[in-house]
Design a protein around this motif. Sequence first.
Motif, PDB file in Angstrom:
ATOM      1  N   MET A 532      57.641  39.655  41.182  1.00 50.74           N
ATOM      2  CA  MET A 532      57.019  38.485  40.559  1.00 50.74           C
ATOM      3  C   MET A 532      55.552  38.437  40.973  1.00 50.74           C
ATOM      4  SD  MET A 532      59.435  37.259  38.867  1.00 50.74           S
ATOM      5  CE  MET A 532      58.936  35.607  38.402  1.00 50.74           C
ATOM      6  N   ALA A 533      54.728  38.070  40.046  1.00 52.31           N
ATOM      7  CA  ALA A 533      53.310  37.989  40.380  1.00 52.31           C
ATOM      8  C   ALA A 533      52.718  36.816  39.628  1.00 52.31           C
ATOM      9  CB  ALA A 533      52.602  39.275  39.975  1.00 52.31           C
ATOM     10  N   SER A 534      51.823  36.091  40.280  1.00 49.09           N
ATOM     11  CA  SER A 534      51.177  34.983  39.586  1.00 49.09           C
ATOM     12  C   SER A 534      49.864  35.490  38.989  1.00 49.09           C
ATOM     13  CB  SER A 534      50.916  33.816  40.552  1.00 49.09           C
ATOM     14  OG  SER A 534      50.312  34.325  41.713  1.00 49.09           O
ATOM     15  N   VAL A 535      49.446  34.837  37.934  1.00 50.54           N
ATOM     16  CA  VAL A 535      48.253  35.302  37.231  1.00 50.54           C
ATOM     17  C   VAL A 535      47.024  34.598  37.791  1.00 50.54           C
ATOM     18  CG1 VAL A 535      47.105  35.419  35.008  1.00 50.54           C
ATOM     19  CG2 VAL A 535      49.572  35.794  35.167  1.00 50.54           C
ATOM     20  N   ILE A 536      46.033  35.398  38.134  1.00 55.51           N
ATOM     21  CA  ILE A 536      44.782  34.841  38.670  1.00 55.51           C
ATOM     22  C   ILE A 536      43.768  34.745  37.546  1.00 55.51           C
ATOM     23  CG2 ILE A 536      42.904  35.242  40.307  1.00 55.51           C
ATOM     24  CD1 ILE A 536      44.962  36.940  41.922  1.00 55.51           C
ATOM     25  N   ASP A 537      43.114  33.647  37.465  1.00 59.41           N
ATOM     26  CA  ASP A 537      42.005  33.503  36.511  1.00 59.41           C
ATOM     27  C   ASP A 537      40.742  34.045  37.159  1.00 59.41           C
ATOM     28  OD1 ASP A 537      42.122  32.712  33.962  1.00 59.41           O
ATOM     29  OD2 ASP A 537      42.218  30.555  34.386  1.00 59.41           O
ATOM     30  N   TRP A 538      40.331  35.220  36.773  1.00 55.32           N
ATOM     31  CA  TRP A 538      39.170  35.829  37.414  1.00 55.32           C
ATOM     32  C   TRP A 538      37.903  35.038  37.100  1.00 55.32           C
ATOM     33  CZ3 TRP A 538      40.872  39.041  40.825  1.00 55.32           C
ATOM     34  CH2 TRP A 538      42.024  39.805  40.577  1.00 55.32           C
ATOM     35  N   SER A 539      37.077  34.918  38.086  1.00 58.01           N
ATOM     36  CA  SER A 539      35.788  34.276  37.781  1.00 58.01           C
ATOM     37  C   SER A 539      34.888  35.268  37.057  1.00 58.01           C
ATOM     38  CB  SER A 539      35.110  33.762  39.055  1.00 58.01           C
ATOM     39  OG  SER A 539      34.862  34.849  39.926  1.00 58.01           O
ATOM     40  N   SER A 540      35.081  36.547  37.380  1.00 57.06           N
ATOM     41  CA  SER A 540      34.423  37.539  36.545  1.00 57.06           C
ATOM     42  C   SER A 540      35.341  38.753  36.459  1.00 57.06           C
ATOM     43  CB  SER A 540      33.067  37.935  37.131  1.00 57.06           C
ATOM     44  OG  SER A 540      33.253  38.859  38.176  1.00 57.06           O
ATOM     45  N   PHE A 541      35.397  39.343  35.270  1.00 56.08           N
ATOM     46  CA  PHE A 541      36.251  40.511  35.081  1.00 56.08           C
ATOM     47  C   PHE A 541      35.464  41.547  34.305  1.00 56.08           C
ATOM     48  CE2 PHE A 541      39.027  42.982  32.326  1.00 56.08           C
ATOM     49  CZ  PHE A 541      39.876  43.553  33.255  1.00 56.08           C
ATOM     50  N   GLU A 542      35.597  42.775  34.751  1.00 53.46           N
ATOM     51  CA  GLU A 542      34.868  43.825  34.059  1.00 53.46           C
ATOM     52  C   GLU A 542      35.787  45.034  33.879  1.00 53.46           C
ATOM     53  OE1 GLU A 542      30.941  46.597  34.588  1.00 53.46           O
ATOM     54  OE2 GLU A 542      31.427  45.136  36.140  1.00 53.46           O
ATOM     55  N   GLU A 543      35.811  45.596  32.692  1.00 50.42           N
ATOM     56  CA  GLU A 543      36.563  46.826  32.487  1.00 50.42           C
ATOM     57  C   GLU A 543      35.588  47.930  32.150  1.00 50.42           C
ATOM     58  OE1 GLU A 543      39.723  46.786  29.620  1.00 50.42           O
ATOM     59  OE2 GLU A 543      40.245  48.871  30.073  1.00 50.42           O
ATOM     60  N   LYS A 544      35.533  48.942  33.047  1.00 53.98           N
ATOM     61  CA  LYS A 544      34.750  50.125  32.722  1.00 53.98           C
ATOM     62  C   LYS A 544      35.702  51.075  32.047  1.00 53.98           C
ATOM     63  CE  LYS A 544      31.335  49.861  36.354  1.00 53.98           C
ATOM     64  NZ  LYS A 544      30.898  50.441  37.626  1.00 53.98           N
ATOM     65  N   ALA A 545      35.539  51.227  30.732  1.00 54.61           N
ATOM     66  CA  ALA A 545      36.568  51.916  29.948  1.00 54.61           C
ATOM     67  C   ALA A 545      36.994  53.213  30.601  1.00 54.61           C
ATOM     68  CB  ALA A 545      36.067  52.192  28.540  1.00 54.61           C
ATOM     69  N   GLY A 546      38.273  53.319  30.894  1.00 58.85           N
ATOM     70  CA  GLY A 546      38.825  54.547  31.434  1.00 58.85           C
ATOM     71  C   GLY A 546      38.507  54.794  32.890  1.00 58.85           C
ATOM     72  N   MET A 547      37.559  54.056  33.467  1.00 55.66           N
ATOM     73  CA  MET A 547      37.184  54.312  34.857  1.00 55.66           C
ATOM     74  C   MET A 547      37.857  53.333  35.800  1.00 55.66           C
ATOM     75  SD  MET A 547      35.555  56.978  34.905  1.00 55.66           S
ATOM     76  CE  MET A 547      35.171  56.970  36.639  1.00 55.66           C
ATOM     77  N   GLY A 548      37.909  52.080  35.401  1.00 56.27           N
ATOM     78  CA  GLY A 548      38.535  51.144  36.313  1.00 56.27           C
ATOM     79  C   GLY A 548      38.344  49.704  35.906  1.00 56.27           C
ATOM     80  N   LEU A 549      38.959  48.826  36.719  1.00 55.72           N
ATOM     81  CA  LEU A 549      38.912  47.392  36.456  1.00 55.72           C
ATOM     82  C   LEU A 549      38.369  46.706  37.702  1.00 55.72           C
ATOM     83  CD1 LEU A 549      42.592  47.348  35.243  1.00 55.72           C
ATOM     84  CD2 LEU A 549      40.601  47.274  33.740  1.00 55.72           C
ATOM     85  N   ILE A 550      37.506  45.731  37.493  1.00 55.62           N
ATOM     86  CA  ILE A 550      36.953  45.005  38.628  1.00 55.62           C
ATOM     87  C   ILE A 550      37.083  43.513  38.348  1.00 55.62           C
ATOM     88  CG2 ILE A 550      34.889  44.533  40.006  1.00 55.62           C
ATOM     89  CD1 ILE A 550      33.896  47.329  38.946  1.00 55.62           C
ATOM     90  N   GLY A 551      37.644  42.785  39.313  1.00 60.25           N
ATOM     91  CA  GLY A 551      37.775  41.346  39.141  1.00 60.25           C
ATOM     92  C   GLY A 551      37.358  40.619  40.401  1.00 60.25           C
ATOM     93  N   ALA A 552      36.728  39.465  40.245  1.00 58.96           N
ATOM     94  CA  ALA A 552      36.339  38.656  41.395  1.00 58.96           C
ATOM     95  C   ALA A 552      37.195  37.407  41.429  1.00 58.96           C
ATOM     96  CB  ALA A 552      34.864  38.292  41.311  1.00 58.96           C
ATOM     97  N   HIS A 553      37.785  37.177  42.608  1.00 58.82           N
ATOM     98  CA  HIS A 553      38.664  36.025  42.758  1.00 58.82           C
ATOM     99  C   HIS A 553      37.829  34.752  42.805  1.00 58.82           C
ATOM    100  CE1 HIS A 553      41.959  33.561  44.091  1.00 58.82           C
ATOM    101  NE2 HIS A 553      42.776  34.589  43.928  1.00 58.82           N
ATOM    102  N   PRO A 554      38.194  33.688  42.073  1.00 54.47           N
ATOM    103  CA  PRO A 554      37.354  32.496  42.005  1.00 54.47           C
ATOM    104  C   PRO A 554      37.297  31.716  43.327  1.00 54.47           C
ATOM    105  CG  PRO A 554      39.370  32.192  40.747  1.00 54.47           C
ATOM    106  CD  PRO A 554      39.340  33.624  41.155  1.00 54.47           C
ATOM    107  N   ASP A 555      38.440  31.683  44.084  1.00 51.17           N
ATOM    108  CA  ASP A 555      38.436  30.830  45.275  1.00 51.17           C
ATOM    109  C   ASP A 555      37.944  31.570  46.514  1.00 51.17           C
ATOM    110  OD1 ASP A 555      39.688  29.158  43.534  1.00 51.17           O
ATOM    111  OD2 ASP A 555      41.705  29.818  44.174  1.00 51.17           O
TER     112      ASP A 555
END
Lengths: 760, 55
Positions: A532-555
């Motif tokens: 089970m996992a809860s969904v985090i609302d990222w304050s910023s989210f970036e997808e570098k196509a095919g390279m990776g995903l970057i998200g910043a936690h809001p709190d």
Amino acid sequence: MDMILNPAALTLVCTHCGNPVPSERRNGFCCNGCETVYQILSTAGLGDYYTLKETGVCFKPSQPITFSSRQFTFHVDQPLVKFYLEGVHCSACLWLLERLPQSMPHSVKTCSLNLNRSVLTVELVSTEQINSVAKMINDWGYIPHLIADSDEATRKIESENRKRLLDLGLAGAIAGNVMLMSIPLYSGVGGRFETLFEVASFVLAVPSLFYSGRVFFKNVYSGLRSKTFPIDAPILLALIVAFFYSTDSLIRGTHQLYFDSLTALVFLLLASRYYLARLRQSSRLNLGVLDFFQSEFDGKPGDLVQLQKGEKIRFDGIVRKGEGWCDHSHFTGESDPVRLQAGDSVFAGTVFLESEGEIWVEVRQTGKTTRLARLLEKVADVQSRRTITELKSDQWAQRLLLLVSSIAVVALGYFFTHGMAEEGIRRVLALLIVTCPCALALATPLVFSLSMKSLLKKGLLVKDPAAIDSAPEITQIYFDKTGTLTEGRLSACVDLKSLSTKDSSALFSLVRLSRHPASRSVERAFAEQSVMASVIDWSSFEEKAGMGLIGAHPDQHDRYEFIRAEASESGMTESVFYKNGTLICRVSFEDSIRINTKPAIEKLKRCNYKLALLSGDQDRAVEKLAHQIGVSSFFSKQSPEQKSNFIMNAMMVGDGVNDSLALSSAKVSIAVQGGMEAAIQSAQVYSLNPGIELVPEFLTISKRVRSTLRQNFALSTSYNLIGAVLSLSGHMNPLIAAILMPASALTVFWSSVIRLKERE
Amino acid sequence: MDIIWYLVPSALLIGAGFVAIFIWAVRNGQFEDLETPAVRILFEEKLNNEKEKQK
């Protein structure tokens, strides 16, 4: 990791299509498409479809089809159109599709479905409505392909069938009436009536021989022109001799008539041939469904086209602007996505996955000049070079024919020189009729047709009966890897339970936002491992196509990264999951093995087949798979050309366009589902069920076919031998021969039918 | 027994009539699809019942 999934997951079947529901879906549908179709049907008041489906008759194995809503750009000149539909399989489909006029009363006047051929004939109110009708059919879960009514081949077959049926009907009516005329003749009616019945049977015999039986004249004529000994020659000779001998004796009043044998022979021969032809046609399927490549792309070279996420590319081109990822797995068998940058080439038949921003591609080649089309052409080349397996029975029949003809000539000479001309003609006539190898020559294709039909019922579509013929000689089987033994999609190897709840929630929240196959597989892993996992609302989210995903936690201001790692030593694709720059876990991806692979491999091993893997993939990946399924020999990093060198005398099981060259060079080739239409075109046999499950089945049936053929051979040889002795010694008259010959053919037919059916 | 002179030709004529009907049926496509009508007739019966119920 043990690749055998929980078998309980298999018992769940999709409410709409009846295929297994993947374990990560919990709503009773196998895909979003099926769910959508279900909703469309329910709201349209067509929910009865599902009740009918449970009680109805199933005509074909249902195939998993990915439904998606799409627009059509068909164009027709006439309101009467025909569609070939993918996905028609049971009587409920018939009910549903014939509700079309009720559902669209302003577009469709009438429609009727041919279940056997999956062809829907629709009468439109006006020609412009064809696309809305096609869309409706598509929304109901069938994929419509417009059939040009000018399809020469189909129309030719249809008119041929009608002609044959007409000839057969006429010959039957005549044979019956001549029999009636013969009863008074045999029971000894005398005088004027005898002449009446004789003349009447003569009048009837003329159209039987020269109209209904014209096919024999044609066959012999074309056989002689191509300088082979036509199989119908002795039959035609017997028919002509019988006709003229009877006519002569009618004129001279010697009452030696064979019109009854003659007409019966024509009818029975035509009947067995008609039956055979229909059987053979019904085991073939209309596969002219390549319109995807030719018709639906209107661009021309030089155009700039923007690619959409998930789009199937229909042209060859060069990336001009933007970056993205492309799935070449159907094309090269490589399961990793390929990166596209300005200057890179894209090919028809690949799937565009995603891009960073917009991506623009310049069209270079379309239609028949694309790499895919040229590959298909090469495949067609290989196919035309392969000589069709000359059936042994044909050669044998030829030899028998020559033998019988020479015996007949010698016998005739003997009888004439010994003053028994009349008796000699009778005996030689009987000999020619009774030893006709038609039984064998016709039973051989029948055996193939029957086995093709029973294979189709099991889910194997046989395109080329030569595959069944040569399969019993196979000792070596090569398997392709991607999509054949494996699912053809990535699955993530990571122990999610070892992560802290916070970290796993972060990972889940990252991957759910991406459409990349690797991300999808991590998301599936969450469902499979029930984390089970809860969904985090990222304050910023970036997808570098095919390279990776970057998200910043809001709190907490934590920064999570899920990034593609360089290929590790193991040769497997890996990604790493970072939190504020510290490594949390590594995720490796692999293509999971199909559930039905292992049992099938074990069955084949028990039958002493030599098995090997043949793949274009990396060494390590192939070795690992070979080890897992217990196959000792494997060949990795094989290009399509290298693959085709391996397998001249072996069986190839594969899928995908990169296998098509290998498939057509192999002695026996089976394409399993998941591959593209090209693989179907190049392989001799196509499995409607995904995976290699049916391969052992195919080999068993092919062996049974061979033993049936041997039995037929023995049966008809002894028939002919006994018949020849009896007729030459004068114990058989031509009428009995005329009845015995088709009767012997029927025994051979029936023994084939029974033998092929008994152990089904 | 002279009736046979009439019977034989008329029997042949009747036979020819049936052959003609057969030819018409083949040309009309009655033998094209032998499976679907057998299935279709079952549905129509069900629909009629439904309509009667609605009445």
